[in-house]
Structure formats: C-alpha cells, structure tokens
Scaffold this motif. Structure first.
Motif, PDB file in Angstrom:
ATOM      1  N   PRO A 104      20.133 -22.588   6.944  1.00  0.00           N
ATOM      2  CA  PRO A 104      19.705 -22.512   8.341  1.00  0.00           C
ATOM      3  C   PRO A 104      20.714 -23.087   9.332  1.00  0.00           C
ATOM      4  O   PRO A 104      20.793 -22.638  10.475  1.00  0.00           O
ATOM      5  CB  PRO A 104      18.392 -23.296   8.376  1.00  0.00           C
ATOM      6  CG  PRO A 104      18.348 -24.076   7.121  1.00  0.00           C
ATOM      7  CD  PRO A 104      19.263 -23.419   6.140  1.00  0.00           C
ATOM      8  N   ASP A 105      21.512 -24.066   8.918  1.00  0.00           N
ATOM      9  CA  ASP A 105      22.490 -24.665   9.825  1.00  0.00           C
ATOM     10  C   ASP A 105      23.613 -23.680  10.169  1.00  0.00           C
ATOM     11  O   ASP A 105      24.065 -23.602  11.304  1.00  0.00           O
ATOM     12  CB  ASP A 105      23.087 -25.933   9.214  1.00  0.00           C
ATOM     13  CG  ASP A 105      22.048 -27.038   9.055  1.00  0.00           C
ATOM     14  OD1 ASP A 105      21.086 -27.062   9.858  1.00  0.00           O
ATOM     15  OD2 ASP A 105      22.187 -27.848   8.128  1.00  0.00           O
ATOM     16  N   LEU A 106      24.053 -22.915   9.181  1.00  0.00           N
ATOM     17  CA  LEU A 106      25.121 -21.946   9.396  1.00  0.00           C
ATOM     18  C   LEU A 106      24.581 -20.550   9.716  1.00  0.00           C
ATOM     19  O   LEU A 106      25.351 -19.618   9.914  1.00  0.00           O
ATOM     20  CB  LEU A 106      26.029 -21.870   8.167  1.00  0.00           C
ATOM     21  CG  LEU A 106      26.780 -23.153   7.819  1.00  0.00           C
ATOM     22  CD1 LEU A 106      27.551 -22.988   6.519  1.00  0.00           C
ATOM     23  CD2 LEU A 106      27.720 -23.533   8.954  1.00  0.00           C
ATOM     24  N   LYS A 107      23.262 -20.421   9.725  1.00  0.00           N
ATOM     25  CA  LYS A 107      22.583 -19.140   9.979  1.00  0.00           C
ATOM     26  C   LYS A 107      22.986 -18.079   8.961  1.00  0.00           C
ATOM     27  O   LYS A 107      23.176 -16.913   9.293  1.00  0.00           O
ATOM     28  CB  LYS A 107      22.830 -18.667  11.402  1.00  0.00           C
ATOM     29  CG  LYS A 107      22.308 -19.636  12.434  1.00  0.00           C
ATOM     30  CD  LYS A 107      22.580 -19.181  13.821  1.00  0.00           C
ATOM     31  CE  LYS A 107      22.034 -20.244  14.757  1.00  0.00           C
ATOM     32  NZ  LYS A 107      22.536 -20.160  16.086  1.00  0.00           N
ATOM     33  N   LEU A 108      23.116 -18.509   7.705  1.00  0.00           N
ATOM     34  CA  LEU A 108      23.449 -17.582   6.623  1.00  0.00           C
ATOM     35  C   LEU A 108      22.170 -17.035   6.002  1.00  0.00           C
ATOM     36  O   LEU A 108      21.230 -17.788   5.727  1.00  0.00           O
ATOM     37  CB  LEU A 108      24.273 -18.287   5.546  1.00  0.00           C
ATOM     38  CG  LEU A 108      25.660 -18.748   5.962  1.00  0.00           C
ATOM     39  CD1 LEU A 108      26.330 -19.504   4.806  1.00  0.00           C
ATOM     40  CD2 LEU A 108      26.516 -17.574   6.393  1.00  0.00           C
ATOM     41  N   TRP A 109      22.156 -15.729   5.794  1.00  0.00           N
ATOM     42  CA  TRP A 109      20.995 -15.051   5.211  1.00  0.00           C
ATOM     43  C   TRP A 109      21.423 -14.341   3.935  1.00  0.00           C
ATOM     44  O   TRP A 109      22.427 -13.643   3.906  1.00  0.00           O
ATOM     45  CB  TRP A 109      20.428 -14.039   6.187  1.00  0.00           C
ATOM     46  CG  TRP A 109      19.730 -14.696   7.331  1.00  0.00           C
ATOM     47  CD1 TRP A 109      20.310 -15.281   8.415  1.00  0.00           C
ATOM     48  CD2 TRP A 109      18.331 -14.848   7.499  1.00  0.00           C
ATOM     49  NE1 TRP A 109      19.355 -15.792   9.249  1.00  0.00           N
ATOM     50  CE2 TRP A 109      18.121 -15.536   8.713  1.00  0.00           C
ATOM     51  CE3 TRP A 109      17.224 -14.464   6.752  1.00  0.00           C
ATOM     52  CZ2 TRP A 109      16.852 -15.848   9.179  1.00  0.00           C
ATOM     53  CZ3 TRP A 109      15.963 -14.766   7.228  1.00  0.00           C
ATOM     54  CH2 TRP A 109      15.781 -15.457   8.423  1.00  0.00           C
ATOM     55  N   LYS A 110      20.637 -14.526   2.870  1.00  0.00           N
ATOM     56  CA  LYS A 110      20.894 -13.848   1.598  1.00  0.00           C
ATOM     57  C   LYS A 110      20.094 -12.553   1.592  1.00  0.00           C
ATOM     58  O   LYS A 110      18.927 -12.537   1.963  1.00  0.00           O
ATOM     59  CB  LYS A 110      20.452 -14.710   0.424  1.00  0.00           C
ATOM     60  CG  LYS A 110      20.676 -14.031  -0.909  1.00  0.00           C
ATOM     61  CD  LYS A 110      20.161 -14.875  -2.058  1.00  0.00           C
ATOM     62  CE  LYS A 110      20.505 -14.181  -3.355  1.00  0.00           C
ATOM     63  NZ  LYS A 110      19.395 -13.641  -4.048  1.00  0.00           N
ATOM     64  N   TRP A 111      20.729 -11.468   1.169  1.00  0.00           N
ATOM     65  CA  TRP A 111      20.034 -10.193   1.038  1.00  0.00           C
ATOM     66  C   TRP A 111      20.148  -9.709  -0.398  1.00  0.00           C
ATOM     67  O   TRP A 111      21.107 -10.015  -1.093  1.00  0.00           O
ATOM     68  CB  TRP A 111      20.579  -9.144   2.003  1.00  0.00           C
ATOM     69  CG  TRP A 111      22.042  -8.869   1.867  1.00  0.00           C
ATOM     70  CD1 TRP A 111      23.054  -9.500   2.539  1.00  0.00           C
ATOM     71  CD2 TRP A 111      22.666  -7.945   0.991  1.00  0.00           C
ATOM     72  NE1 TRP A 111      24.261  -9.005   2.131  1.00  0.00           N
ATOM     73  CE2 TRP A 111      24.055  -8.042   1.178  1.00  0.00           C
ATOM     74  CE3 TRP A 111      22.188  -7.023   0.056  1.00  0.00           C
ATOM     75  CZ2 TRP A 111      24.964  -7.269   0.477  1.00  0.00           C
ATOM     76  CZ3 TRP A 111      23.100  -6.251  -0.638  1.00  0.00           C
ATOM     77  CH2 TRP A 111      24.462  -6.378  -0.424  1.00  0.00           C
ATOM     78  N   GLN A 112      19.108  -9.003  -0.853  1.00  0.00           N
ATOM     79  CA  GLN A 112      19.107  -8.427  -2.193  1.00  0.00           C
ATOM     80  C   GLN A 112      18.315  -7.136  -2.146  1.00  0.00           C
ATOM     81  O   GLN A 112      17.237  -7.069  -1.558  1.00  0.00           O
ATOM     82  CB  GLN A 112      18.486  -9.374  -3.197  1.00  0.00           C
ATOM     83  CG  GLN A 112      18.489  -8.843  -4.611  1.00  0.00           C
ATOM     84  CD  GLN A 112      18.031  -9.875  -5.619  1.00  0.00           C
ATOM     85  OE1 GLN A 112      17.604 -10.966  -5.266  1.00  0.00           O
ATOM     86  NE2 GLN A 112      18.132  -9.538  -6.881  1.00  0.00           N
ATOM     87  N   VAL A 113      18.870  -6.103  -2.765  1.00  0.00           N
ATOM     88  CA  VAL A 113      18.234  -4.789  -2.789  1.00  0.00           C
ATOM     89  C   VAL A 113      17.839  -4.474  -4.225  1.00  0.00           C
ATOM     90  O   VAL A 113      18.651  -4.603  -5.137  1.00  0.00           O
ATOM     91  CB  VAL A 113      19.185  -3.701  -2.243  1.00  0.00           C
ATOM     92  CG1 VAL A 113      18.517  -2.345  -2.270  1.00  0.00           C
ATOM     93  CG2 VAL A 113      19.629  -4.041  -0.828  1.00  0.00           C
ATOM     94  N   HIS A 114      16.576  -4.073  -4.412  1.00  0.00           N
ATOM     95  CA  HIS A 114      16.071  -3.719  -5.741  1.00  0.00           C
ATOM     96  C   HIS A 114      16.255  -2.209  -5.935  1.00  0.00           C
ATOM     97  O   HIS A 114      15.500  -1.422  -5.386  1.00  0.00           O
ATOM     98  CB  HIS A 114      14.602  -4.108  -5.873  1.00  0.00           C
ATOM     99  CG  HIS A 114      14.334  -5.514  -5.423  1.00  0.00           C
ATOM    100  ND1 HIS A 114      14.865  -6.612  -6.074  1.00  0.00           N
ATOM    101  CD2 HIS A 114      13.650  -5.997  -4.369  1.00  0.00           C
ATOM    102  CE1 HIS A 114      14.479  -7.708  -5.442  1.00  0.00           C
ATOM    103  NE2 HIS A 114      13.753  -7.364  -4.404  1.00  0.00           N
TER     104      HIS A 114
END
Length: 95
Positions: free
Chosen positions: A38-48
């Motif tokens: 949240p501090d760096l505003k990084l989001w993990k994405w994963q596609v099934h």
C-alpha cells in the motif's frame, strides 16, 4: 471445451477496496487483483487461464503501480483467451 464470453464478467470488490475479482454471475473468478504494497501503491494481478495458456505451468501474474493498470493487464490477457461478442449480439442469444 466451454466457450466463455468476455462480457459475462465484471470486476467485483472482494476486499473493501484492497482486492478485486473478475467474476461472472455465478461467482466464478478468472482474475484477481490485490494490493501488494500500500505504501508504494503496488498491485499484484493474476489471471486464471486454461493450461494451454500457461508458461511452465504458471498462471500469468505480476506487480504494477495502480489498480487500474492491474485490471487492464488482466483484461488484455483475457481478451485474447475469451471470445468477444460482436457489437449488438446479446449474451442470451441461442448457441
């Protein structure tokens, strides 16, 4: 093989703003986006995706800055694995 259509899915908030799932009406999720840092505003994405779209048996995933780019990456991957209906064709059309 089951045919899935891109317009059958929508983004659903599954974590009070910290996680989203790309789901159909039955609740099946084909992509997940969640806050990673949240501090760096990084989001993990994963596609099934089906097995034939995986590399070394690993589903596509990654980390990007911002939730909108993370959702867009998932949508781009899925738009190449799902069938997209032509404009004007409803999802209730007989197959």
């Amino acid at each position: 093989m089951q045919v899935r259509y891109f317009d059958e899915f929508k983004w659903v908030d599954s974590g009070e703003g910290s996680a989203f799932q790309f789901q159909d009406d039955a609740g099946e999720s084909v992509a997940d986006v969640a806050v990673h840092d949240p501090d760096l505003k990084l989001w993990k994405w994963q596609v099934h995706v089906p097995q034939r779209y995986r590399f070394n048996d690993v589903e596509p995933c990654g980390v990007v800055v911002g939730v909108l780019p993370a959702k867009r990456v998932c949508e781009l991957i899925l738009s190449n694995t799902f069938v997209t209906r032509p404009i004007g064709v409803s999802s209730n059309a007989s197959r």
